[in-house]
Design an enzyme around this catalytic site. Sequence first.
Site, PDB file in Angstrom:
ATOM      1  N   GLU A 111      14.900  39.028 -67.536  1.00  0.00           N
ATOM      2  CA  GLU A 111      14.423  38.277 -66.354  1.00  0.00           C
ATOM      3  C   GLU A 111      15.254  38.912 -65.613  1.00  0.00           C
ATOM      4  O   GLU A 111      16.639  38.256 -65.782  1.00  0.00           O
ATOM      5  CB  GLU A 111      13.952  36.928 -66.474  1.00  0.00           C
ATOM      6  N   GLU A 116      17.048  32.620 -55.902  1.00  0.00           N
ATOM      7  CA  GLU A 116      17.222  30.797 -56.541  1.00  0.00           C
ATOM      8  C   GLU A 116      18.519  29.592 -56.312  1.00  0.00           C
ATOM      9  O   GLU A 116      19.539  30.605 -55.982  1.00  0.00           O
ATOM     10  CB  GLU A 116      17.010  31.211 -57.763  1.00  0.00           C
TER      11      GLU A 116
END
Length: 226
Positions: A111, A116
């Site tokens: 991932e 973020e």
Amino acid sequence: MFKQYDATNFFDAFDFFTEADPTHGAVQYVDDFRLYNNKSGTIYLGVDSDSAETGAVRSLRAEMKDHYTDGLYVLDLLHQPTTNDGTGCSVWPAYWMYNRRPGNQWPKGGEIDMLEGANDMGMNQVSLHTTWFCNMDGLAGGEYSSLCGSSQCNVFAEGSGSGGCSLCTNWDTSTFGSELNKKGGGYLVTEVDTSRHIRQWWIVRDGDKALIEIVKQSKVKTEDLG
């Protein structure tokens, strides 16, 4: 190959995830047309702010139908929710990719969190979540980023807590949150080359006009980004 997703095709090219939150957060993912639109040629994804008073917040998680691996990904972002500009606490905006092929249960296939941050973070946190034999040991950071959190990308490593390994931008707060919004957003360019590296560039919307013209092209040459 070049492909663009914008207000004309976004809602045909993406599905909305409606299963239980894998991170066990106070959120309920829904497919509710009242929370998204493409008015004025801009894609808007929002939340049901009224639902926060009754428990889990009704929110959106859009997943692309197409599948890609190596490539150059350009995100044109106008605004993101953030605690610092009064949007609210417990926000967690993210733009990420992972292996969704059948049989590849997370974190197999990896991932990459390209954009973020949670709560009142003032900088972008770029993270990797992998299985064995991947780490950033010995990385001291540099002029533009520094290691934040664990150096173990392997989510099964002792002390990792499934958080993976992360780099935080330390040169410009306009890469995330309220400062990014004040500048009208920007362009996040991420190059994924699984045999060599993952590289990233941020170009704020009120920044270098020459760089902005480069990232608007159908074929972006990363050597022109500096």
